[in-house]
Design a protein around this motif. Structure first.
Motif, short mmCIF file in Angstrom:
data_model
loop_
_atom_site.label_atom_id
_atom_site.label_comp_id
_atom_site.label_asym_id
_atom_site.label_seq_id
_atom_site.Cartn_x
_atom_site.Cartn_y
_atom_site.Cartn_z
N ALA A 17 0.83 -1.21 0.00
CA ALA A 17 0.00 0.00 0.00
C ALA A 17 0.87 1.26 0.00
O ALA A 17 0.57 2.24 -0.69
CB ALA A 17 -0.94 0.00 1.21
N ALA A 21 0.99 4.16 -2.86
CA ALA A 21 0.79 5.56 -2.49
C ALA A 21 1.92 6.44 -3.02
O ALA A 21 1.69 7.53 -3.55
CB ALA A 21 0.67 5.71 -0.97
N LEU A 25 1.37 9.46 -5.70
CA LEU A 25 1.70 10.83 -5.31
C LEU A 25 2.84 11.41 -6.15
O LEU A 25 2.87 12.62 -6.40
CB LEU A 25 2.06 10.88 -3.82
CG LEU A 25 0.91 10.59 -2.87
CD1 LEU A 25 1.40 10.55 -1.43
CD2 LEU A 25 -0.20 11.61 -3.04
#
Length: 93
Positions: A17, A21, A25
């Protein structure tokens, strides 16, 4: 033994995860632009913007202008148009 498997799965899921992320981003960040984390309006007229660099004699003509010109962000005519409005005389390299 069963407890270790559960802990490993949780750690694996968390790491996966976190990786997802970071990838998501980083899509919105231009690593070749040192100003990408600052909104354009803040950079141009903010307290730590263009005027700050010029007033603190950080040599923008030699440190900033060549990079801006190379990236197609405006050459001499672009810079001089703003300088003329501000009644500032600058000799660009």
């Amino acid at each position: 033994m069963e407890r270790r498997k559960i802990v490993r799965r949780i750690i694996t899921i968390c790491l996966f995860a976190a990786l997802i992320a970071v990838i998501i981003l980083s899509q919105n960040h231009d690593f070749s632009n040192p100003h990408s984390g600052i909104p354009r309006e803040t950079w141009i007229s903010g307290a730590q913007g263009h005027g700050f660099v010029v007033n603190n004699n950080q040599d923008p003509a030699n440190r900033c202008y060549p990079c801006h010109e190379k990236k197609g962000l405006g050459g001499e005519a672009y810079c001089q148009s703003c300088h003329e409005q501000s009644e500032v005389e600058v000799n660009l390299p």
